[in-house]
Structures are given as structure tokens and as C-alpha cells.
Design an enzyme around this catalytic site. Structure first.
Site, PDB file in Angstrom:
ATOM      1  N   TYR A   1      57.694  54.061  98.643  1.00 34.94           N
ATOM      2  CA  TYR A   1      58.014  54.027 100.079  1.00 34.94           C
ATOM      3  C   TYR A   1      57.022  53.158 100.861  1.00 34.94           C
ATOM      4  O   TYR A   1      57.410  52.367 101.722  1.00 34.94           O
ATOM      5  CB  TYR A   1      57.987  55.470 100.604  1.00 34.94           C
ATOM      6  CG  TYR A   1      58.470  55.665 102.018  1.00 34.94           C
ATOM      7  CD1 TYR A   1      59.833  55.622 102.321  1.00 34.94           C
ATOM      8  CD2 TYR A   1      57.578  55.934 103.050  1.00 34.94           C
ATOM      9  CE1 TYR A   1      60.274  55.841 103.626  1.00 34.94           C
ATOM     10  CE2 TYR A   1      58.006  56.153 104.344  1.00 34.94           C
ATOM     11  CZ  TYR A   1      59.358  56.107 104.626  1.00 34.94           C
ATOM     12  OH  TYR A   1      59.789  56.326 105.918  1.00 34.94           O
TER      13      TYR A   1
ATOM     14  N   SER B   1      57.123  52.047 108.862  1.00 37.14           N
ATOM     15  CA  SER B   1      56.536  53.384 108.939  1.00 37.14           C
ATOM     16  C   SER B   1      55.021  53.254 108.901  1.00 37.14           C
ATOM     17  O   SER B   1      54.502  52.261 108.365  1.00 37.14           O
ATOM     18  CB  SER B   1      56.999  54.209 107.727  1.00 37.14           C
ATOM     19  OG  SER B   1      56.177  55.340 107.541  1.00 37.14           O
TER      20      SER B   1
ATOM     21  N   GLY C   1      74.186  58.191 110.287  1.00 33.78           N
ATOM     22  CA  GLY C   1      74.831  59.496 110.201  1.00 33.78           C
ATOM     23  C   GLY C   1      73.967  60.678 110.612  1.00 33.78           C
ATOM     24  O   GLY C   1      74.484  61.757 110.894  1.00 33.78           O
TER      25      GLY C   1
ATOM     26  N   ALA D   1      57.777  49.586 100.141  1.00 36.66           N
ATOM     27  CA  ALA D   1      58.996  49.163 100.849  1.00 36.66           C
ATOM     28  C   ALA D   1      58.707  48.947 102.342  1.00 36.66           C
ATOM     29  O   ALA D   1      59.134  47.938 102.929  1.00 36.66           O
ATOM     30  CB  ALA D   1      60.094  50.213 100.676  1.00 36.66           C
ATOM     31  N   LYS D   2      57.958  49.877 102.956  1.00 36.04           N
ATOM     32  CA  LYS D   2      57.731  49.785 104.400  1.00 36.04           C
ATOM     33  C   LYS D   2      56.758  48.651 104.751  1.00 36.04           C
ATOM     34  O   LYS D   2      56.864  48.045 105.828  1.00 36.04           O
ATOM     35  CB  LYS D   2      57.232  51.133 104.940  1.00 36.04           C
ATOM     36  CG  LYS D   2      58.288  52.240 104.887  1.00 36.04           C
ATOM     37  CD  LYS D   2      59.598  51.820 105.531  1.00 36.04           C
ATOM     38  CE  LYS D   2      60.537  52.961 105.833  1.00 36.04           C
ATOM     39  NZ  LYS D   2      61.859  52.486 106.320  1.00 36.04           N
TER      40      LYS D   2
ATOM     41  N   VAL E   1      73.984  50.626 101.545  1.00 36.16           N
ATOM     42  CA  VAL E   1      73.342  49.393 102.034  1.00 36.16           C
ATOM     43  C   VAL E   1      72.783  48.521 100.903  1.00 36.16           C
ATOM     44  O   VAL E   1      72.495  47.351 101.119  1.00 36.16           O
ATOM     45  CB  VAL E   1      72.202  49.681 103.049  1.00 36.16           C
ATOM     46  CG1 VAL E   1      72.726  50.382 104.286  1.00 36.16           C
ATOM     47  CG2 VAL E   1      71.059  50.466 102.409  1.00 36.16           C
TER      48      VAL E   1
HETATM   49  N1  NAD Z   1      61.367  60.818 109.835  1.00 39.46           N
HETATM   50  C1  NAD Z   1      60.196  60.206 109.842  1.00 39.46           C
HETATM   51  O1  NAD Z   1      59.157  60.837 110.040  1.00 39.46           O
HETATM   52  C2  NAD Z   1      60.111  58.713 109.631  1.00 39.46           C
HETATM   53  C3  NAD Z   1      58.857  58.102 109.805  1.00 39.46           C
HETATM   54  C4  NAD Z   1      58.751  56.725 109.631  1.00 39.46           C
HETATM   55  C5  NAD Z   1      59.857  55.978 109.278  1.00 39.46           C
HETATM   56  N2  NAD Z   1      61.059  56.601 109.095  1.00 39.46           N
HETATM   57  C6  NAD Z   1      62.185  55.750 108.713  1.00 39.46           C
HETATM   58  O2  NAD Z   1      63.225  55.884 109.655  1.00 39.46           O
HETATM   59  C7  NAD Z   1      64.495  55.714 109.011  1.00 39.46           C
HETATM   60  C8  NAD Z   1      65.378  56.917 109.299  1.00 39.46           C
HETATM   61  O3  NAD Z   1      64.712  58.079 108.824  1.00 39.46           O
HETATM   62  P1  NAD Z   1      65.211  59.572 109.131  1.00 39.46           P
HETATM   63  O4  NAD Z   1      63.991  60.398 109.176  1.00 39.46           O
HETATM   64  O5  NAD Z   1      66.168  59.575 110.255  1.00 39.46           O
HETATM   65  O6  NAD Z   1      65.942  59.874 107.735  1.00 39.46           O
HETATM   66  P2  NAD Z   1      67.180  60.810 107.367  1.00 39.46           P
HETATM   67  O7  NAD Z   1      67.042  61.118 105.913  1.00 39.46           O
HETATM   68  O8  NAD Z   1      67.281  61.940 108.306  1.00 39.46           O
HETATM   69  O9  NAD Z   1      68.421  59.814 107.591  1.00 39.46           O
HETATM   70  C9  NAD Z   1      68.586  58.673 106.800  1.00 39.46           C
HETATM   71  C10 NAD Z   1      70.043  58.280 106.765  1.00 39.46           C
HETATM   72  O10 NAD Z   1      70.166  57.128 105.903  1.00 39.46           O
HETATM   73  C11 NAD Z   1      71.301  57.307 105.078  1.00 39.46           C
HETATM   74  N3  NAD Z   1      71.153  56.536 103.843  1.00 39.46           N
HETATM   75  C12 NAD Z   1      70.273  56.744 102.831  1.00 39.46           C
HETATM   76  N4  NAD Z   1      70.472  55.848 101.851  1.00 39.46           N
HETATM   77  C13 NAD Z   1      71.493  55.055 102.246  1.00 39.46           C
HETATM   78  C14 NAD Z   1      72.165  53.953 101.650  1.00 39.46           C
HETATM   79  N5  NAD Z   1      71.825  53.497 100.438  1.00 39.46           N
HETATM   80  N6  NAD Z   1      73.182  53.377 102.338  1.00 39.46           N
HETATM   81  C15 NAD Z   1      73.545  53.842 103.562  1.00 39.46           C
HETATM   82  N7  NAD Z   1      72.951  54.888 104.163  1.00 39.46           N
HETATM   83  C16 NAD Z   1      71.940  55.486 103.508  1.00 39.46           C
HETATM   84  C17 NAD Z   1      71.345  58.801 104.813  1.00 39.46           C
HETATM   85  O11 NAD Z   1      72.624  59.216 104.371  1.00 39.46           O
HETATM   86  C18 NAD Z   1      70.941  59.363 106.163  1.00 39.46           C
HETATM   87  O12 NAD Z   1      72.060  59.562 107.001  1.00 39.46           O
HETATM   88  C19 NAD Z   1      64.188  55.512 107.525  1.00 39.46           C
HETATM   89  O13 NAD Z   1      64.138  54.144 107.232  1.00 39.46           O
HETATM   90  C20 NAD Z   1      62.821  56.137 107.386  1.00 39.46           C
HETATM   91  O14 NAD Z   1      62.135  55.609 106.282  1.00 39.46           O
HETATM   92  C21 NAD Z   1      61.206  57.953 109.274  1.00 39.46           C
END
Ligand code: NAD
Length: 253
Positions: A154, A142, A15, A157-158, A64
Site C-alpha cells: 500500500y 495517503s 460505492g 502504491a500510494k 479498475v
Molecule cells: N480510509 C482511510 O483512512 C484512507 C486514508 C488514506 C487514503 N485512503 C484512500 O482513499 C480511497 C478510498 O478509501 P476508503 O477508505 O473510502 O475505502 P473503502 O474500502 O471504504 O472503499 C473503497 C471502494 O473501492 C472499491 N474498489 C476496490 N477495488 C476496486 C476495483 N478493483 N475496481 C473498482 N472498485 C474497487 C470498493 O468496492 C469500495 O467501494 C482509497 O484509495 C484509499 O486507499 C483512505
């Protein structure tokens, strides 16, 4: 060029942020995409953007970490789009705190979203892939997997996702299914903006400081991560299995 014509992809957490960019990137490569998110309105808006651009997508509201909802989401994807070929386990949350202040709820929410969610979606989606003798699973790890202050839940988990990735690669490889992880550093998404706000940091100054330390002298945008995911989902990546690719602009973010 990545060509996913006739493939069906599921992107969890599609989303917003990295998930939304990934759903759009895979659709551009020709895949029909199930955009899965806890926030249905956001999933619908990403699916609508894909449709407007001439692609095929469905939006599915799903937590999820809930077994019945995951089963229903995969069933609906198969019924509406066809057998699943690509799964991107991207849904994620942060509940940062120093260990002495971290609540059990914050521990459980993060572990359940990332680890339980990835386990449930992989278990549900692999059946389609085994039948087709073709599959690509990409999990979002991550740089925090290497340890990060305030991220007991976190980072566990990662790091756990890296172990799960390698185990699933070993179990599913014989069915021509690859399982890999991408491990981003700082990516400019709503998640990172929330982190900055929680720490009382000015977002632009924080971003600039991170960019200065990065070998590429910039931070990642969601499309940088989506492009790496698309590569791993491609036909050409068919012998890359069980790897963790740090998509962080350098060897250390
Ligand atoms: N942004 C960063 O710097 C970064 C760095 C390393 C890893 N990540 C990983 O990348 C992925 C995406 O991160 P992002 O920055 O786009 O995050 P974000 O918060 O912008 O988006 C995460 C999305 O996951 C959805 N979500 C959360 N819990 C949920 C659930 N239980 N069921 C279904 N949907 C759920 C949220 O509604 C949201 O739309 C994550 O796994 C995050 O840990 C992000």
C-alpha cells in the site's frame, strides 16, 4: 463555492466511503457523476441517492485494474452523460501484512488496484479532457506514502501515485488539465473499520486514540476528503497542478 454545472465527473470506488462522499459532493456542486465500483449494488445505491437529491448519475460496475472494463466504463460515461471533465481515482484496497508474511497475490492486488487502475482510467479519460481543453484529475494518495508498518504494498502504491500525479501534471498541463493528489490520514470509512477488526482492535478506542494525537482532536470523515477533492476539481483551482495535499488535520497525521 465550487460550481461544476455542466461538468461530467467519474469517481472510481464510488460505492462507499470516501468515493461515495465524493460522488455526492461533486453532484451537489452540479456535476453529472459516473459512480464506478467493483460492487455494482453499492454504485447503484449511491447513484440512486444522487438522483433522488435531484442530480444526474449513472452506476457502472467495473474493476479498475481491467483494461477492457475501464475502456467500456469511460465509453458508457461519455455516451450517457457527456465528455469527461473530472476524474477521481479513488478505488482502493488494503492487504496488510509484514513483509516476511506478505504474499505475492496481496502485493499484486494492491499495486494493480491503485497504480494500474489509476493509469488505465487516466489514459482512457484524458482524451475527453484534451478535446475540451479542460480537465481535473484527483488521485487518492495517503500518509502511508511516507512509510507504514505492514503496508509494503500500500505504501509503495500510494508513493507511486504521487510520482504518477506529478508526471501526468507535467504531460497534461498544456491542455488545461490539472492533476493533483490528496493524501488523507485516518478517515472513518469501511476500509479503516476492516483494518481495526483485522488487528483485533476495538474500533471506537482506536479512533479515540488517533483523534487524541491529531491537532484537530478528531479523525476525518469522508466529507472532509470529498470537500478537498471538490476544491481541486473547481474552476478556481486551475493553476494548482502536480501537488500532493495532505488532508490529515495537521502537517503529520
Ligand atoms: N480510509 C482511510 O483512512 C484512507 C486514508 C488514506 C487514503 N485512503 C484512500 O482513499 C480511497 C478510498 O478509501 P476508503 O477508505 O473510502 O475505502 P473503502 O474500502 O471504504 O472503499 C473503497 C471502494 O473501492 C472499491 N474498489 C476496490 N477495488 C476496486 C476495483 N478493483 N475496481 C473498482 N472498485 C474497487 C470498493 O468496492 C469500495 O467501494 C482509497 O484509495 C484509499 O486507499 C483512505
Amino acid at each position: 463555492m465550487v460550481n461544476l454545472t455542466d461538468r461530467v465527473a467519474i469517481v472510481t470506488g464510488g460505492g462507499q466511503g470516501i468515493g461515495a462522499a465524493t460522488a455526492q459532493r461533486l453532484a451537489t456542486a452540479g456535476a453529472a457523476v459516473a459512480v464506478i465500483d467493483l460492487v455494482e449494488a453499492n454504485a447503484k445505491s449511491v447513484a440512486a441517492q444522487i438522483a433522488e437529491a435531484g442530480g444526474a448519475a449513472v452506476a457502472v460496475a467495473c474493476d479498475v485494474s481491467q483494461e477492457d472494463q475501464v475502456a467500456a466504463a469511460v465509453e458508457r460515461t461519455v455516451a450517457e452523460l457527456g465528455p469527461v471533465g473530472v476524474l477521481v481515482n479513488n478505488a482502493g484496497v488494503l492487504r496488510d501484512n509484514l513483509v516476511f508474511k506478505m504474499s505475492l497475490d496481496d502485493w499484486t492486488t494492491v499495486i494493480d488496484t491503485h497504480l494500474r487502475g489509476t493509469f488505465l482510467f487516466t489514459r482512457a479519460a484524458q482524451a475527453s479532457m484534451v478535446k475540451q481543453r479542460w480537465g481535473r484529475i484527483v488521485n487518492l494518495s495517503s500518509v502511508a506514502a511516507l512509510g507504514n508498518r505492514g503496508q509494503t504494498n500500500y505504501s509503495a502504491a500510494k508513493a507511486g501515485l504521487q510520482g504518477m500525479t506529478k508526471t501526468h501534471a507535467i504531460e497534461l498541463g498544456q491542455f488545461n488539465i490539472t492533476v493533483n493528489a490528496v493524501a488523507p490520514g485516518f478517515v472513518e470509512t469501511p476500509m479503516i473499520r476492516q483494518t481495526a477488526a483485522r488487528q483485533g482492535l476495538d474500533f471506537e478506542a482506536y479512533k479515540e486514540a488517533v483523534a487524541e494525537r491529531n491537532p484537530m482532536r478528531r479523525v476525518a470523515q469522508p466529507i472532509d476528503i470529498a470537500n478537498a477533492i471538490a476544491l481541486l476539481a473547481s474552476e478556481d483551482a486551475g493553476f494548482i497542478n502536480g501537488q500532493v495535499i495532505y488532508v490529515a488535520g495537521g502537517p503529520r497525521a
